[in-house]
Design a protein around this motif. Structure first.
Motif, mmCIF file in Angstrom:
data_model
loop_
_atom_site.group_PDB
_atom_site.id
_atom_site.type_symbol
_atom_site.label_atom_id
_atom_site.label_comp_id
_atom_site.label_asym_id
_atom_site.label_seq_id
_atom_site.Cartn_x
_atom_site.Cartn_y
_atom_site.Cartn_z
ATOM 1 N N UNK A 290 65.619 54.588 72.749
ATOM 2 C CA UNK A 290 65.053 53.421 73.657
ATOM 3 C C UNK A 290 64.179 53.999 74.761
ATOM 4 N N UNK A 291 64.538 55.184 75.309
ATOM 5 C CA UNK A 291 63.980 55.934 76.314
ATOM 6 C C UNK A 291 62.421 56.448 75.793
ATOM 7 N N UNK A 292 62.565 56.760 74.585
ATOM 8 C CA UNK A 292 61.459 57.462 74.093
ATOM 9 C C UNK A 292 60.342 56.217 73.810
ATOM 10 N N UNK A 293 60.673 55.257 73.356
ATOM 11 C CA UNK A 293 59.749 53.911 73.110
ATOM 12 C C UNK A 293 59.226 53.132 74.169
ATOM 13 N N UNK A 294 60.440 52.784 74.991
ATOM 14 C CA UNK A 294 60.294 51.817 76.085
ATOM 15 C C UNK A 294 59.825 52.424 77.349
ATOM 16 N N UNK A 295 60.283 53.565 77.569
ATOM 17 C CA UNK A 295 60.064 54.171 79.026
ATOM 18 C C UNK A 295 58.760 55.144 78.756
ATOM 19 N N UNK A 296 59.040 56.067 77.760
ATOM 20 C CA UNK A 296 57.631 56.971 77.591
ATOM 21 C C UNK A 296 56.744 56.182 77.135
ATOM 22 N N UNK A 297 56.885 55.150 76.223
ATOM 23 C CA UNK A 297 55.763 54.572 75.501
ATOM 24 C C UNK A 297 55.371 55.351 74.311
ATOM 25 N N UNK A 298 56.078 56.209 73.720
ATOM 26 C CA UNK A 298 55.567 56.929 72.604
ATOM 27 C C UNK A 298 55.914 56.176 71.155
ATOM 28 N N UNK A 299 55.396 55.407 70.643
ATOM 29 C CA UNK A 299 55.362 54.602 69.416
ATOM 30 C C UNK A 299 54.419 55.027 68.444
ATOM 31 N N UNK A 300 53.702 55.909 68.620
ATOM 32 C CA UNK A 300 52.689 56.277 67.786
ATOM 33 C C UNK A 300 52.395 57.872 67.688
#
Length: 516
Positions: free
Chosen positions: A476-486
């Motif tokens: 959750x922190x990786x995708x939602x907070x850091x915005x790393x989805x790609x």
């Protein structure tokens, strides 16, 4: 008192005198990289060499600031005060940063840094004896409509081979045999041999045309036109055959790949904005955490988690680590994983529920007459009786081999067809008139019973309940907070290197947070 402000006054060029705040994430990044004792210079910088440690510090700090592309990292190195402190006022170009992120040094540095961090956390009792494993899909740097499907390749290859066989049969005179047998497996050498014979045939026709120039109409010219057309068709089919062979070599054990990133596999990801279940090119990131610190990771091309557990644990070398519990969700609950953990890691306790663990607790499941677990079983005589009163006696042992080569053992039971009055029992037959049979996997039932007992015990059940707040929080922190989805790089090796940088940056942020 009013402060005089003038941008045009005479100034001296001085380096920035700056000290970061205590327990800032930049301080932890600096300490981690310095502990690696990097002595080799970075040789990709243009027009000068850059220190490998400084490049590592800059990229890690950029990742903590939600900056993942090389051009934005260059801007951060120029404008951010903490970044300038880490690089000591040096600003590498975006090309240098891009080369560094995919260099061979990155993988070694991130692995070494993860080892040092694990030792640091264990020495300060920041991690315990539980290891939580889970995976997530992250989009690849590839076009979402660049898919190539294995089933289509197989179908098109069969169609091409059929047309090729038909064409070769029509060219039997040039092929120097009477016919091509049906079901012949075509090879590239066979097609090349036929093309060579056809080219020799064309040379003979050319000589014949030269010797009969004055004949009109010339039958040799008609024969040449027809043969050239056939050569063109055969060449096209040959190129298709080569294309399909190349595609099969790219697939490997997968069912799809992307044209713009051959290592990416099309998977069903949660970032589905159109809500239509569309498959997208992605990679499967697997991590192992403890107290929300990532202690191990790896990248896989298969969309399911079942076959990723063993490679991840082998890469982490869990055998030599002090973790007692290995915790994962039901996606990892397979007989092969249970057997591996029990045989290869006997000192560890696996807390992994199987797929139907929760369903078997429901009243609907327990009252379902079709479930064999609800039937009557005689252990002494080894037979089952279903709710209709049909007796199933042991018949034979069976073996099944899965796609990945794993062999499972089964006991097959067969229904008694004739009763005491020598009459056929209707309930013992299927709707088509065959004798009913059931199969029992004793090893699978043993592992299910073991997990049921472990997950029902208060001590181990409490450990498993931490899974959602441990490993899921990191995703959750990786995708939602850091915005790393790609991912921003292509290729399995480069994606693995970027994942190492991302994991290290997340650990540094977590360490800085608990230190404040």
């Amino acid at each position: 008192m009013h402060t005089y402000y003038n941008m045009d006054q005479l100034t001296l060029d001085l380096s920035t005198s700056f000290s970061p705040k205590e327990n800032h994430v930049a301080v932890f990044i600096n300490e981690l990289v310095e502990s690696l004792q990097i002595n080799e210079p970075y040789i990709f910088g243009r027009p000068r060499e850059y220190d490998l440690g400084a490049m590592m510090k800059l990229v890690l700090f950029a990742y903590t600031r939600e900056t993942f592309t090389s051009r934005k990292i260059e801007r951060l190195a120029e404008e951010n005060l903490y970044a300038r402190w880490l690089t000591q006022e040096r600003v590498p170009s975006y090309r240098t940063i891009a080369r560094f992120c995919v260099s061979n040094d990155v993988q070694e540095l991130t692995n070494k840094g993860l080892t040092h961090l694990t030792e640091y956390l264990r020495a300060r009792n920041l991690i315990d004896d539980a290891l939580f494993i889970d995976g997530t899909k992250i989009l690849a740097d590839a076009n979402k409509y660049s898919f190539v499907w294995k089933k289509n390749t197989i179908r098109f290859d069969q169609m091409n081979c059929e047309k090729l066989l038909l064409l070769m049969t029509e060219l039997k005179e040039a092929y120097a045999v009477k016919e091509i047998p049906e079901g012949t497996f075509l090879t590239l050498d066979m097609v090349d041999e036929l093309l060579t014979r056809m080219e020799l045939k064309l040379e003979e026709i050319e000589k014949e045309i030269q010797s009969t120039k004055r004949i009109s109409p010339n039958p040799a010219k008609k024969q040449r036109r027809k043969l050239k057309s056939q050569v063109r068709k055969l060449t096209e089919k040959r190129e298709k055959l080569i294309e399909h062979q190349d595609q099969f070599s790219i697939y490997g054990a997968r069912n799809s790949y992307s044209k713009t990133d051959h290592d990416a596999t099309f998977m069903r990801v949660k970032e589905n904005h159109m809500m239509n279940g569309q498959l997208k090119p992605a990679y499967n990131l697997q991590i192992a955490t403890c107290n929300q610190f990532v202690l191990g990771y790896d990248i896989f091309q298969n969309p399911t988690d079942t076959r990723t557990l063993q490679p991840l644990l082998e890469k982490m070398n869990v055998t030599n680590q002090s973790h007692r519990y290995i915790v994962a969700d039901a996606g990892y609950g397979s007989e092969s994983n249970y057997r591996y953990l029990e045989d290869e890691l006997p000192q560890h306790t696996a807390l992994i529920p199987y797929g139907t663990f929760l369903k078997e607790k429901s009243k609907k499941w327990k009252t379902d007459e079709q479930k064999i677990m609800n039937w009557t079983y005689s252990e002494q005589e080894d037979y089952y009786i279903d709710p209709k009163g049909v007796r199933f006696n042991f018949h034979v042992y069976r073996k099944r081999t899965d796609k990945d080569g794993f062999i499972r053992d089964f006991k097959e039971y067969q229904a008694e067809k004739i009763d005491l009055n020598q009459e056929v029992i209707p309930a013992a037959l299927t709707p088509k008139g065959y004798i009913r049979k059931i199969t029992i996997n004793l090893a699978w039932e043993y592992h299910k019973a073991k997990q049921n007992e472990l997950l029902s015990t208060p001590e181990t059940g409490k450990v498993y309940s931490r899974r959602k707040i441990d490993v899921e929080t990191v995703f959750g922190f990786m995708k939602a907070c850091l915005g790393f989805t790609r991912f921003t790089v292509r290729g399995l090796d480069n994606v693995r290197k970027q994942s190492g940088l991302l994991i290290t940056a997340i650990n540094m942020m977590k360490l800085a947070k608990i230190s404040n």
